[in-house]
Scaffold this motif. Structure first.
Motif: not given
Length: 415
Positions: A272-281, A355-357
């Motif tokens: 998802n291009a709108n994902a919140d990239t602030s969440i660590e993997a 929001s999207a993740q």
């Protein structure tokens, strides 16, 4: 009181060291750096049942007028890293809930097994409660000088699991002996940072001229507040622990299970291009996967799934609520109703939009107790004659994986 308001990434430092290494002195030095407006907590574990260190520390703090901002709790009568996590878990939970500290320091007994304690503090249930900082290990140069310590498994164990080694009482050793000490440390734990405890000088003092590894007398018990050593020591309170991070990854790798994606999903679907990239993997990039483990009579499991997988919202909720003897369900999931945040307890079911993740995540906690097996028989097909040692079969994780995968909406049905 709401537990979430109490346990929120409290910075935690583990100060280890073999018996007689000088941990209490180093802890006193750390406590001396506490800002006056902050609340700190100290958990002390003593192998005996009387608890002398706690009284000594309290007397020292009272003399300095500092005890008002530092809560001390003792766990006596055995090592907190042995046999069960329960004493450690109870002590930490009470400190956090009763005193609401802004920093926690843990001093285990000198007979502790650092690796086991680190493994316990790396468990999933502490990852949101505690923010583990560098593991500080105190090493006495005078002890190391004696072969009975250098070759002792417990003495070596403290060195192996340190992020930072604070070497004290080394000033009585010659330069050659200090070099030998550094080389010895490197054979056990090459990445460890070494801090040489000093008093007034900018750097470690040059030793007096002596034969190889012969001691001379000097006393470094008094540390001035302006001392660079104390500044460097205090800086370790805000440096994340490499040792514990590695242990957390090892825990996940040991328990994670790769999942087979549903056949109706293309393998090259973009994220998802709108994902919140602030969440660590969390260092885990191979999706999907699931882990499971057992702790304190509870079965824990979690899934991380690609963000483009859309789950049927109603069916997912129904499936989760039918899990046997669940105690807690949490998740952030891409569903047919959009991205949903799930927070289920036996007393409350909360679903909110979010929001999207960067991925979907589910975690569940199930009660693992032989007394509740009968209520789960229809779900997992348990035999009532099973013994308690067979409790792991309370839930069939592979079956859960298949059922969860079946809830992914086919791509041609997704909006």
């Amino acid at each position: 009181m709401n537990a979430s308001a109490i346990i929120q990434n409290i910075p935690c430092t583990l100060v280890t060291g073999f018996l007689g290494s000088g941990k209490t002195t180093v802890i006193n030095q750390l406590l001396a750096t506490k800002p006056a407006e902050q609340r700190w907590a100290l958990l002390i574990n003593e192998f005996g049942r009387i608890g002398v260190d706690g009284a000594l520390l309290k007397n020292t703090l009272d003399a300095k007028g500092q005890s008002g901002g530092i809560a001390i709790r003792e766990v006596s009568g055995g090592c907190i890293c042995c046999t069960s996590q329960l004493p450690l878990q109870i002590a930490i939970t009470r400190l956090l809930s009763d005193h609401h500290p802004q920093r926690l320091i843990i001093e285990p007994t000198g007979l502790a097994h650092p690796r086991e304690l680190i493994r316990q503090l790396s468990a999933p249930h502490w990852q949101t409660a505690l923010s583990m900082q560098a593991v500080i290990t105190v090493l006495s140069g005078l002890q190391w000088q004696q072969e009975k310590y250098r070759t002792h498994h417990g003495f070596q164990a403290h060195v192996r699991d340190a992020d930072v080694l604070v070497i004290n009482r080394y000033e009585q050793l010659s330069s050659a002996c200090r070099q030998d000490l550094q080389a010895w440390i490197a054979t056990l734990n090459e990445p460890a940072k070494i801090i040489w405890a000093t008093a007034d000088s900018e750097t470690a003092p040059e030793p007096q001229t002596t034969p190889h590894c012969q001691a001379v007398t000097n006393n470094l018990d008094v540390i001035k507040p302006s001392n660079p050593y104390l500044t460097e020591l205090a800086a370790q309170l805000i440096k994340p622990s490499r040792t514990i991070s590695q242990q957390r990854i090892a825990n996940i790798e040991k328990s994670r299970v790769s999942l087979t994606p549903p056949t109706h999903l293309p393998s090259n679907m973009p994220t998802n291009a709108n994902a919140d990239t602030s969440i660590e993997a969390d260092g885990q990039n191979e999706l999907p996967y699931r882990y499971h483990e057992e702790q304190q009579g509870m079965l824990l499991a979690g899934w991380r799934l690609p963000p483009h997988w859309t789950f049927a919202a109603d069916e997912l909720q129904q499936w989760l609520l039918q899990l046997p003897n669940w105690q807690r369900i949490k998740g952030i999931v891409n569903t047919s109703d959009g991205w949903l945040q799930l927070n289920f307890t036996p007393d409350s079911l909360t679903i909110t939009t979010t929001s999207a993740q960067i991925d979907s995540r589910l975690e569940i906690i199930l009660l693992a107790d032989s007394d509740i097996k009968s209520s789960a028989t229809t779900r997992v097909g348990n035999n009532s004659s099973e013994t308690k040692s067979e409790q792991q079969s309370l839930i069939e994780w592979e079956r859960c994986d298949r059922e969860l995968m079946a809830l992914v909406v086919p791509s041609n049905s997704q909006p």
